[in-house]
Structure formats: C-alpha cells, structure tokens
Design a protein around this motif. Sequence first.
Motif, PDB file in Angstrom:
ATOM      1  N   PRO A 398       0.816  -1.226   0.000  1.00  0.00           N
ATOM      2  CA  PRO A 398       0.000   0.000   0.000  1.00  0.00           C
ATOM      3  C   PRO A 398       0.845   1.269   0.000  1.00  0.00           C
ATOM      4  O   PRO A 398       0.385   2.326  -0.414  1.00  0.00           O
ATOM      5  CB  PRO A 398      -0.810  -0.113   1.294  1.00  0.00           C
ATOM      6  CG  PRO A 398      -0.010  -1.005   2.171  1.00  0.00           C
ATOM      7  CD  PRO A 398       0.695  -1.973   1.267  1.00  0.00           C
ATOM      8  N   PHE A 399       2.110   1.161   0.453  1.00  0.00           N
ATOM      9  CA  PHE A 399       2.965   2.344   0.574  1.00  0.00           C
ATOM     10  C   PHE A 399       3.678   2.714  -0.730  1.00  0.00           C
ATOM     11  O   PHE A 399       4.168   3.825  -0.861  1.00  0.00           O
ATOM     12  CB  PHE A 399       4.006   2.136   1.683  1.00  0.00           C
ATOM     13  CG  PHE A 399       3.393   1.819   3.021  1.00  0.00           C
ATOM     14  CD1 PHE A 399       2.754   2.797   3.762  1.00  0.00           C
ATOM     15  CD2 PHE A 399       3.445   0.523   3.542  1.00  0.00           C
ATOM     16  CE1 PHE A 399       2.171   2.505   4.991  1.00  0.00           C
ATOM     17  CE2 PHE A 399       2.873   0.223   4.764  1.00  0.00           C
ATOM     18  CZ  PHE A 399       2.235   1.213   5.497  1.00  0.00           C
ATOM     19  N   CYS A 400       3.781   1.774  -1.688  1.00  0.00           N
ATOM     20  CA  CYS A 400       4.499   2.106  -2.931  1.00  0.00           C
ATOM     21  C   CYS A 400       3.910   1.436  -4.169  1.00  0.00           C
ATOM     22  O   CYS A 400       4.404   1.643  -5.275  1.00  0.00           O
ATOM     23  CB  CYS A 400       5.982   1.748  -2.817  1.00  0.00           C
ATOM     24  SG  CYS A 400       6.290  -0.033  -2.778  1.00  0.00           S
ATOM     25  N   ALA A 401       2.875   0.613  -3.998  1.00  0.00           N
ATOM     26  CA  ALA A 401       2.166  -0.054  -5.103  1.00  0.00           C
ATOM     27  C   ALA A 401       2.989  -1.120  -5.830  1.00  0.00           C
ATOM     28  O   ALA A 401       2.590  -1.599  -6.878  1.00  0.00           O
ATOM     29  CB  ALA A 401       1.622   0.975  -6.113  1.00  0.00           C
ATOM     30  N   THR A 402       4.132  -1.509  -5.272  1.00  0.00           N
ATOM     31  CA  THR A 402       4.919  -2.583  -5.885  1.00  0.00           C
ATOM     32  C   THR A 402       4.179  -3.912  -5.734  1.00  0.00           C
ATOM     33  O   THR A 402       3.675  -4.221  -4.653  1.00  0.00           O
ATOM     34  CB  THR A 402       6.308  -2.681  -5.209  1.00  0.00           C
ATOM     35  OG1 THR A 402       6.986  -1.450  -5.406  1.00  0.00           O
ATOM     36  CG2 THR A 402       7.138  -3.822  -5.769  1.00  0.00           C
ATOM     37  N   GLN A 403       4.136  -4.690  -6.815  1.00  0.00           N
ATOM     38  CA  GLN A 403       3.490  -6.008  -6.756  1.00  0.00           C
ATOM     39  C   GLN A 403       4.246  -6.898  -5.777  1.00  0.00           C
ATOM     40  O   GLN A 403       5.475  -6.978  -5.820  1.00  0.00           O
ATOM     41  CB  GLN A 403       3.476  -6.638  -8.152  1.00  0.00           C
ATOM     42  CG  GLN A 403       2.784  -7.985  -8.176  1.00  0.00           C
ATOM     43  CD  GLN A 403       2.628  -8.541  -9.587  1.00  0.00           C
ATOM     44  OE1 GLN A 403       2.761  -7.818 -10.562  1.00  0.00           O
ATOM     45  NE2 GLN A 403       2.351  -9.818  -9.690  1.00  0.00           N
ATOM     46  N   LEU A 404       3.510  -7.558  -4.890  1.00  0.00           N
ATOM     47  CA  LEU A 404       4.154  -8.387  -3.865  1.00  0.00           C
ATOM     48  C   LEU A 404       4.485  -9.775  -4.416  1.00  0.00           C
ATOM     49  O   LEU A 404       3.777 -10.298  -5.268  1.00  0.00           O
ATOM     50  CB  LEU A 404       3.242  -8.515  -2.636  1.00  0.00           C
ATOM     51  CG  LEU A 404       2.878  -7.189  -1.944  1.00  0.00           C
ATOM     52  CD1 LEU A 404       1.984  -7.445  -0.745  1.00  0.00           C
ATOM     53  CD2 LEU A 404       4.134  -6.426  -1.521  1.00  0.00           C
ATOM     54  N   VAL A 405       5.578 -10.335  -3.909  1.00  0.00           N
ATOM     55  CA  VAL A 405       6.023 -11.666  -4.336  1.00  0.00           C
ATOM     56  C   VAL A 405       6.407 -12.476  -3.097  1.00  0.00           C
ATOM     57  O   VAL A 405       6.456 -11.953  -1.997  1.00  0.00           O
ATOM     58  CB  VAL A 405       7.246 -11.584  -5.299  1.00  0.00           C
ATOM     59  CG1 VAL A 405       6.874 -10.876  -6.583  1.00  0.00           C
ATOM     60  CG2 VAL A 405       8.420 -10.890  -4.626  1.00  0.00           C
ATOM     61  N   GLY A 406       6.714 -13.740  -3.316  1.00  0.00           N
ATOM     62  CA  GLY A 406       7.129 -14.589  -2.202  1.00  0.00           C
ATOM     63  C   GLY A 406       5.976 -15.409  -1.681  1.00  0.00           C
ATOM     64  O   GLY A 406       4.832 -15.212  -2.074  1.00  0.00           O
TER      65      GLY A 406
END
Length: 420
Positions: A398-406
Amino acid sequence: MFSSGQEEPSSPNKEPVKYGELVVLGYNGALPNGDRGRRKSRFALYKQPKANGVKPSTVHVISTPQASKAISCKGQHSISYTLSRNQTVVVEYTHDKDTDMFQVGRSTESPIDFVVTDTISGSQNNDEAQITQSTISRFACRIVCDRNEPYTARIFAAGFDSSKNIFLGEKAAKWKNPDGHMDGLTTNGVLVMHPRGGFTEESQPGVWREISVCGDVYTLRETRSAQQRGKLVESETNILQDGSLIDLCGATLLWRTADGLFHAPTQKHIEALRQEINAARPQCPVGLNTLAFPSINRKEVVEEKQPWAYLSCGHVHGYHNWGHRSDTEANERECPMCRTVGPYVPLWLGCEAGFYVDAGPPTHAFTPCGHVCSEKSAKYWSQIPLPHGTHAFHAACPFCATQLVGEQNCIKLIFQGPVD
C-alpha cells in the motif's frame, strides 16, 4: 484512543463534521513531488457550509441533438444517455438539501474536488513524464454524503463536468432498468471492494464489484471496458464502509470513515514506534554497528545507519557489499546468518497511518520493496487482490504499489539487539 489530526478543519470557530478521508494507495504519506492543492495523497471530506448535493428529477426523451443541447445548457445538473443518433434520454437533476457531493477524477477543472493521477508502481521514483496515456477518467466518480447522522457516504460512477453534465455516448454501456430509469457504466468502470468485517485486524478481503452511474452494484465485466455489463447484485449497495477500496483503473483509493480514523494510529504514533525501535539499538549481527530507521521526513534517501534485510529469511543487517552469488539475480545475496539466498533491500517505515489496521509495532516487511509496518497490517494487505491493468489482480504494497512476491508476500523481521 488515537485521534486523527491528519487534516485541519477549515472553520476556525466550530470544528466541522468530517465524513471521512480518501487515501491513494501507493504513496507513503505524500505525493513524490509534494502535495499541492487538490492534488495530494489523501483528501478529507468535510460537511459543506451549504448543501451541494443533487438528486434526479425530470426525464426527457429527445429526438434532436439541438433539443438535447438546450436542456443541458439550462445550468442544471443532468445526465445524457445517447441511445442512437436520433434518440437521447436526458435526466435532469435538482438541488438536494440533505446531501453533499464530492467529485474525484483526473481533470483539474473546478468541479473536481480531488485530482487523482495514475499511480506508478514503486512511486519513490515517480516522474509524471512516465505516464503516456492515462486510463483514469477525467470525471471518474462522485461520492455523496448525507448531511445528517450517521453521515452515510455513497459512491456513483462518473462525475459532472464544468457544464454540470455527464454524457454517456453511443458506445458506452447503458440500459433502461425494469422500473424505467436509465443507467450506465463508464468506459473503464469504477470498481469497489468492501472488506468483510470492516477495516480491522480480523478483516478479510471482500469481492470486487462495479458501480453504475446511478449507484447500483454489478458483478465485474469480462474485461474492464467490455460493452456487456455484469449481473445486478441486489443484495449489495454503494454505501462506503471503513476500509472500502475504490479502483479508478490507474489509481486505487482507500475510504476511511471519521470513526475509523479516530480509532486508528496517527503519524505521531508511527513516529513514536520508530523512536522506540531505534531506542532498542538494533545491531548488524556481522558489522556490530547500531542501526536506525531514518526520520519520517527523510524517506527517500538511504542513510548510513539504515537497516537492510534479507527478504527470504528476515534477518536485519546494516548495508554491506558481500554475499553476491554468481548464480543468482543482481540484487540477490546470501544471508551470512543462515545462508538463505534472496533479495537484500533497505527497509523503509510505512508512514501513511491510514493504511494500518492496528497500532502494533513495525515487525514485518513487504516483499520485495522492504516497506515495514505492523504484522496485522502486513498480513491484511498481503491478501488483498488489487486491480491491475484491464483484467489482472494482484496484491501490492500500500505504501508504494509494488506487486508483492514470495510465499506470504511479507516477512517477519529478525532484529539483533545490542551485545553489551
């Protein structure tokens, strides 16, 4: 309880009623180039000095463009549904003394209260020049709040332009409902998701729906701008709840109610947590130097004492240059503590208080960006599917809109305390 001191009320004498706030996902407390005027990362909706809401009144069926123009030039709000070259339905709107209306969109014209532009993933390096063509509508949506308690807020697709009109052209999806009233969808649509259980530690993601121009709820179209509308969901409404997400196809907004914000942590609370974690003097387990999260005002520049973490295992270190493996990706390193190979990134404190579901300590980092927040907030956002492009969904920080992985989209951080 924590009180929300996020935006000062406009009246010096009596504090005006706050309906709620819209917070744009992907920004960590402010836009990269600073908040300016109606363009900012969060927007508070206050009760207006005079009601400015409108409600549908007269319906005209018109067969000539001139007649349609004559009605839309009367200075009243209206919505025009063009059915064919020879037929347009114009619904006139009249003043509603019981509601306030707020409009959101890409346009900087005066009817827009909150100007929203496309969110670039990893917004710390956001440059406006990166947007070639925006998918956000100039007049994207309107939020109508009841002026009397409980101050219910409702969302509708499309906003009135400078001529007080909404035009749905021949190509727009539109239809006549069984009760006779016209309705339609905007080109890329306005999607809404209400979390199940409100915006709390126990919340679960809800189902994404599309909102029509008149505020009805539909299942999603096959693709974002398909001509065919979804199915009407009669059991659901366009009433916004604390934690509702609004997607405008290019930017996603979080709705926080005034009551939700009253019980939420504030910027001061997050600053206190930062000082607390720094006061514990976490150390780099290899270099044995003390680490410290930089002050909230310096969240763009990597500092010498900044904590870094291996995102596969969660071990927190200071910055060092070893651990590169020739058989791995450029930013992948081998953790000296446990030999796990994975991304090695600086950690940034999540500063936008509106995204926290609780007031817990910052113990978890999103992968792969390294933004840090409370465990429950990290786990909440890790499971929320956010619209991406025209028909994809994925979880994002939510803080930078980067797609999450892992595996989990976030990792528990392992800090080492001082040796002495």
